[in-house]
Design an enzyme around this catalytic site. Structure first.
Site, mmCIF file in Angstrom:
data_model
loop_
_atom_site.group_PDB
_atom_site.id
_atom_site.type_symbol
_atom_site.label_atom_id
_atom_site.label_comp_id
_atom_site.label_asym_id
_atom_site.label_seq_id
_atom_site.Cartn_x
_atom_site.Cartn_y
_atom_site.Cartn_z
ATOM 1 N N TYR A 198 0.841 -1.194 0.000
ATOM 2 C CA TYR A 198 0.000 0.000 0.000
ATOM 3 C C TYR A 198 0.877 1.246 0.000
ATOM 4 C CZ TYR A 198 -4.339 2.549 1.031
ATOM 5 O OH TYR A 198 -5.446 3.365 0.975
ATOM 6 N N TYR B 282 -5.695 5.337 -7.271
ATOM 7 C CA TYR B 282 -5.941 5.249 -5.832
ATOM 8 C C TYR B 282 -7.340 4.687 -5.624
ATOM 9 C CZ TYR B 282 -6.818 6.803 -1.015
ATOM 10 O OH TYR B 282 -7.133 6.856 0.320
#
Length: 388
Positions: A297, A341
């Site tokens: 991430y 995203y």
């Protein structure tokens, strides 16, 4: 499960379908429409129909309730529906929830999804705005009055301490940005397709909150991603080779807050991800050397370095050199810095493609992928592997 013992979930369920909308800055349609499109694409990928689905999982932050999405997508009766908290930290936990439901017979086919207009609608990067009072939000009261108003500012505190502790300069974060953009440049689905960057580009980008520059911060994206989970046994009869869930875990550390855990003894690591790492290694029986691809991430570059250290790929303060040496392929879709995203859900999809052998940036012989969810918050992770 206990954080002190191996769980029994590994190998019981698999990801069999992935589907997404295009990734854009202005989708021109509702978040519900995006969710339904992604769900339909994931079911088509799996070779299943809406009637096969009896479970749904999403994020607490999603504006599309499970029942509404099920109705709009043409599904029938549901026996399981669930939501996971803590923003991007929920990504891998949605798959864990689905796997738990499948493994216990609560559901047979579960859809995990995330949909938002994060660029044209609510922009998370703009920080806290008109938040309802809550016990959780009280912690922010110790940060907001002093100018720490955005996610970038919260991460900058830990990033500054990391640099100070290990005698490093902000330029070391550029290795993560450059690697992500290298892979995004060859990924047609990525927003930054065809646009690699150099360390010099990173160092020349404007400051957002020192020591974070523009190219240390992820994008804002409109779009949706959906993932289909079913039993490992059923998965073998479906359209694509399954990505078996070898391990799945959630983790929160001591003195945990949501992005503002500044009162811990040490700010140079991510204890919540350390909890996840211990559970994943223990349950899977694997070690860092067994992982072929890492999908970490990357909402902010410093936390990618800290994750590598928490998982034991390298020692404290050594992750920048680890990334620079390309000792592990990372974020082969381009990550949230380069592709989109989507609160980490697009990263799970890339991990599936690597196991299937269908990534546009396929790593030869990749059979095991590590995926992580949002950092700085209670979080989650997965290890996916090929069947057999």
């Amino acid at each position: 499960m206990s954080i002190r013992s191996r769980d029994r979930l590994g190998g019981k369920a698999a990801i069999v379908g992935i589907g997404a909308t295009e990734f854009s800055k202005d989708s021109g349609r509702s978040e519900l429409k995006l969710a339904v499109e992604a769900v339909g694409a994931a079911l088509e990928d799996a070779g299943l129909t809406p009637d096969d689905v009896d479970g749904m999982v999403t994020f607490t932050m999603d504006t599309n309730p499970e029942i509404t999405v099920a109705q709009a997508a043409g599904m029938g009766e549901l026996s399981f529906f669930s939501r996971v908290h803590y923003g991007g930290g929920a990504a891998c936990a949605t798959v864990q929830q689905a796997a738990l439901a499948v493994a216990t017979g609560v559901a047979e086919v579960v859809i995990c999804y995330r949909a938002f207009n994060e660029r044209s609608g609510r922009r998370f990067g703009s920080g806290v705005q008109r938040r309802e009072p809550s016990a959780e939000g009280a912690a922010l009261g110790w940060a907001l009055p002093f100018g720490l108003l955005t996610p970038a500012s919260w991460v900058a505190m830990a990033a500054r301490r990391y640099l100070h502790t290990y005698g490093l300069a902000p330029e070391v974060f550029g290795h993560v940005a450059v690697m992500d953009r290298k892979y995004a440049a060859t990924n047609p689905a990525a927003y930054f397709h065809g646009k690699p960057i150099t360390l010099e580009d990173h160092a020349a980008s404007r400051w957002i909150v020192e020591p974070l520059r523009l190219l240390d911060c992820c994008q804002e994206t409109d779009g949706a991603q959906a993932i289909v989970v079913t039993s490992a046994e059923r998965a073998r009869d479906l359209r694509h080779p399954p990505a078996v869930i070898a391990a799945a875990a959630q983790g929160a550390g001591r003195a945990q807050e949501q992005m503002t855990s500044f009162y811990r003894d040490d700010l140079t690591g991510l204890p919540e991800m350390g909890v996840v790492a211990k559970q994943l290694w223990r349950t899977s029986g694997l070690a860092p050397s067994d992982i072929d691809v890492g999908i970490l991430y990357d909402h902010f570059t410093p936390f990618v370095l800290m994750q590598l250290e928490e998982f034991g790929f390298c020692g404290p303060g050594e992750a920048a050199d680890f990334v620079a040496g390309e000792r592990l392929p990372l974020n082969t879709h381009g990550g949230q810095l380069g592709e989109a995203y989507l609160h980490g859900m697009n990263g799970i999809a890339e991990a599936v493609r690597q196991v299937r052998g269908t990534s546009v940036n396929q790593i030869p012989g990749a059979t095991r992928t590590l995926v992580t969810a949002g950092t700085g918050v209670p979080t989650s992770g997965l290890i996916l592997g090929s069947d057999g």
